[in-house]
Design an enzyme around this catalytic site. Structure first.
Site, PDB file in Angstrom:
ATOM      1  N   SER A 153       0.867  -1.188   0.000  1.00  0.00           N
ATOM      2  CA  SER A 153       0.000   0.000   0.000  1.00  0.00           C
ATOM      3  C   SER A 153       0.898   1.230   0.000  1.00  0.00           C
ATOM      4  CB  SER A 153      -0.862   0.013   1.260  1.00  0.00           C
ATOM      5  OG  SER A 153      -1.420   1.299   1.462  1.00  0.00           O
ATOM      6  N   TYR A 165      -0.949  -0.997  10.286  1.00  0.00           N
ATOM      7  CA  TYR A 165      -1.071  -1.284   8.841  1.00  0.00           C
ATOM      8  C   TYR A 165       0.197  -0.860   8.088  1.00  0.00           C
ATOM      9  CZ  TYR A 165      -3.522  -1.260   4.277  1.00  0.00           C
ATOM     10  OH  TYR A 165      -3.921  -1.477   2.982  1.00  0.00           O
TER      11      TYR A 165
HETATM   12  N1  LIG Z   1      -8.845  -0.612  -1.169  1.00  0.00           N
HETATM   13  C1  LIG Z   1      -7.767   0.160  -1.095  1.00  0.00           C
HETATM   14  O1  LIG Z   1      -7.810   1.373  -1.285  1.00  0.00           O
HETATM   15  C2  LIG Z   1      -6.457  -0.447  -0.817  1.00  0.00           C
HETATM   16  C3  LIG Z   1      -6.308  -1.775  -0.493  1.00  0.00           C
HETATM   17  N2  LIG Z   1      -5.052  -2.287  -0.269  1.00  0.00           N
HETATM   18  C4  LIG Z   1      -4.853  -3.677   0.045  1.00  0.00           C
HETATM   19  O2  LIG Z   1      -5.486  -4.476  -0.939  1.00  0.00           O
HETATM   20  C5  LIG Z   1      -5.918  -5.699  -0.378  1.00  0.00           C
HETATM   21  C6  LIG Z   1      -7.384  -5.915  -0.679  1.00  0.00           C
HETATM   22  O3  LIG Z   1      -8.112  -4.819  -0.160  1.00  0.00           O
HETATM   23  P1  LIG Z   1      -9.660  -4.604  -0.462  1.00  0.00           P
HETATM   24  O4  LIG Z   1     -10.097  -5.425  -1.604  1.00  0.00           O
HETATM   25  O5  LIG Z   1      -9.862  -3.155  -0.477  1.00  0.00           O
HETATM   26  O6  LIG Z   1     -10.263  -5.186   0.903  1.00  0.00           O
HETATM   27  P2  LIG Z   1     -11.661  -5.877   1.218  1.00  0.00           P
HETATM   28  O7  LIG Z   1     -11.890  -5.737   2.687  1.00  0.00           O
HETATM   29  O8  LIG Z   1     -12.713  -5.406   0.296  1.00  0.00           O
HETATM   30  O9  LIG Z   1     -11.344  -7.410   0.913  1.00  0.00           O
HETATM   31  C7  LIG Z   1     -10.409  -8.117   1.672  1.00  0.00           C
HETATM   32  C8  LIG Z   1     -10.749  -9.597   1.606  1.00  0.00           C
HETATM   33  O10 LIG Z   1      -9.778 -10.293   2.413  1.00  0.00           O
HETATM   34  C9  LIG Z   1     -10.482 -11.245   3.193  1.00  0.00           C
HETATM   35  N3  LIG Z   1      -9.737 -11.545   4.410  1.00  0.00           N
HETATM   36  C10 LIG Z   1      -9.565 -10.755   5.487  1.00  0.00           C
HETATM   37  N4  LIG Z   1      -8.856 -11.405   6.426  1.00  0.00           N
HETATM   38  C11 LIG Z   1      -8.558 -12.620   5.914  1.00  0.00           C
HETATM   39  C12 LIG Z   1      -7.852 -13.744   6.411  1.00  0.00           C
HETATM   40  N5  LIG Z   1      -7.325 -13.754   7.649  1.00  0.00           N
HETATM   41  N6  LIG Z   1      -7.731 -14.833   5.626  1.00  0.00           N
HETATM   42  C13 LIG Z   1      -8.291 -14.843   4.381  1.00  0.00           C
HETATM   43  N7  LIG Z   1      -8.977 -13.833   3.855  1.00  0.00           N
HETATM   44  C14 LIG Z   1      -9.114 -12.730   4.633  1.00  0.00           C
HETATM   45  C15 LIG Z   1     -11.819 -10.581   3.503  1.00  0.00           C
HETATM   46  O11 LIG Z   1     -12.788 -11.529   3.913  1.00  0.00           O
HETATM   47  C16 LIG Z   1     -12.122  -9.911   2.189  1.00  0.00           C
HETATM   48  O12 LIG Z   1     -12.828 -10.758   1.300  1.00  0.00           O
HETATM   49  C17 LIG Z   1      -5.590  -5.604   1.102  1.00  0.00           C
HETATM   50  O13 LIG Z   1      -4.344  -6.236   1.357  1.00  0.00           O
HETATM   51  C18 LIG Z   1      -5.474  -4.113   1.347  1.00  0.00           C
HETATM   52  O14 LIG Z   1      -4.657  -3.826   2.440  1.00  0.00           O
HETATM   53  C19 LIG Z   1      -3.946  -1.514  -0.389  1.00  0.00           C
HETATM   54  C20 LIG Z   1      -4.047  -0.202  -0.697  1.00  0.00           C
HETATM   55  C21 LIG Z   1      -5.309   0.445  -0.906  1.00  0.00           C
HETATM   56  C1  LIG Z   2      -3.632   4.989   2.688  1.00  0.00           C
HETATM   57  C2  LIG Z   2      -3.880   3.777   1.865  1.00  0.00           C
HETATM   58  C3  LIG Z   2      -4.165   4.142   0.425  1.00  0.00           C
HETATM   59  C4  LIG Z   2      -5.035   2.988   2.355  1.00  0.00           C
HETATM   60  C5  LIG Z   2      -6.140   3.598   2.841  1.00  0.00           C
HETATM   61  C6  LIG Z   2      -7.217   2.885   3.209  1.00  0.00           C
HETATM   62  C7  LIG Z   2      -7.187   1.533   3.093  1.00  0.00           C
HETATM   63  C8  LIG Z   2      -8.376   0.763   3.446  1.00  0.00           C
HETATM   64  O1  LIG Z   2      -9.336   1.347   3.978  1.00  0.00           O
HETATM   65  O2  LIG Z   2      -8.323  -0.410   3.197  1.00  0.00           O
HETATM   66  C9  LIG Z   2      -6.062   0.888   2.631  1.00  0.00           C
HETATM   67  O3  LIG Z   2      -6.041  -0.467   2.527  1.00  0.00           O
HETATM   68  C10 LIG Z   2      -4.966   1.640   2.277  1.00  0.00           C
HETATM   69  O4  LIG Z   2      -3.876   1.006   1.856  1.00  0.00           O
END
Ligand SMILES: NC(=O)C1=CN([C@@H]2O[C@H](COP(=O)(O)OP(=O)(O)OC[C@H]3O[C@@H](n4cnc5c(N)ncnc54)[C@H](O)[C@@H]3O)[C@@H](O)[C@H]2O)C=CC1
Ligand SMILES: CC(C)c1ccc(C(=O)O)c(O)c1O
Length: 255
Positions: A153, A165
């Protein structure tokens, strides 16, 4: 790596970025093992159906908590057995438990609890380590080589309210380099993506005013779409000269 018929494992695939990556890889003919928590299996089934609507290749779902060593070992062994190999892994599962490390207001001091710190490290870092180790072990034992894509991220550079995080996502970027160096001899490449704010359920849970302020500060003036991250994942999987680097896809937020 040509994606057609390759076996790609995606963690946290029920929704958000994981599901978008699953659909894009399905459309390119990859075979998919989609992992998510037991409690997310109904949503994960919908992701499986969506992928099956895009391709005739095999798509299967697995209940697996990436932070649970026994579940990860069993699940990756099962996937290798059922699909015959593992060619790629996308370490996408992640959680946020935001809060200030210390907050002092109206004479009251509050602290980030150890549980709040540890839960994020357990999923976002230890979980990613366990999945990487088990996927790479299968790639080495079967002499197939492969590709591992980690989701970091832009928070990895430090972000107030996200000490837990930030620590995890910085370590993910650092270990991407470590593993690229360690695994190159086995024909395994390792890359990472550092997304900015992407429109998923995780971000939708943020306060609308905060989200609006954030979008205004992004040079491209909008949040990213999950497909734009999936596109970057396909690039890392397909480009055979890419390893040990982090691709930033953030609309210019950190320029
Ligand atoms: N949405 C954003 O703006 C950003 C997201 N990320 C990263 O991208 C990845 C995906 O994020 P999103 O799709 O936004 O999140 P989301 O919350 O929509 O989806 C995450 C998924 O991971 C699953 N999960 C959570 N804990 C788990 C575990 N212990 N074992 C297996 N599955 C598990 C959840 O059930 C969910 O389906 C994450 O690593 C997040 O940190 C990074 C930067 C920005
Ligand atoms: C600061 C970064 C882009 C950020 C912000 C928020 C979430 C979230 O709500 O899941 C992230 O996963 C991030 O990486």
């Amino acid at each position: 790596m040509q994606l057609k018929d390759k076996v790609i494992v995606i963690t946290g695939a029920a929704q958000g970025l994981g599901r978008a990556m699953a659909e894009m890889l399905a459309a390119r003919g990859a075979r998919l093992a989609l992992l998510d928590l037991e409690r997310s299996q109904a949503t994960l089934s919908e992701a499986v159906s969506a992928c099956q609507g895009l391709s005739s290749s095999l798509v299967r779902s697995y209940a697996c908590d990436v932070a649970n060593e026994e579940q990860v070992c069993t699940t990756f062994a099962r996937i290798a057995e059922e699909f015959g190999q593992i060619d790629g892994l996308i370490n996408n599962a992640g959680i946020v438990r935001d809060g200030l490390t210390l907050k002092y207001k109206d004479g009251e001091l509050s602290k980030m609890s150890l549980a709040q710190w540890q839960s994020v490290l357990d999923v976002n870092l230890t979980g990613l380590f366990l999945c990487t180790r088990e996927a790479a072990a299968q790639m080495v034992l079967r002499k197939t080589g492969g590709v591992i894509v980690n989701i970091s991220s832009i928070s990895r550079a430090g972000n107030a309210g996200q000490a837990n995080y930030t620590a995890a996502k910085a370590a993910v970027a650092a270990d991407t380099v470590t593993w690229a160096k360690e695994f190159a001899r086995y024909g395994i490449r390792v890359g990472a993506i550092a997304p900015g704010f992407i429109e998923t359920e995780m971000v939708a849970s943020m306060k609308p005013e905060a989200l609006q302020r954030m979008a205004e500060g992004i040079p491209l003036k909008r949040l990213g779409q999950p497909q734009e991250i999936a596109h970057a994942a396909c690039f890392i999987l397909e480009n055979d000269y890419f390893t040990g680097r982090v691709v930033e896809v953030d609309g210019g937020l950190r320029l």
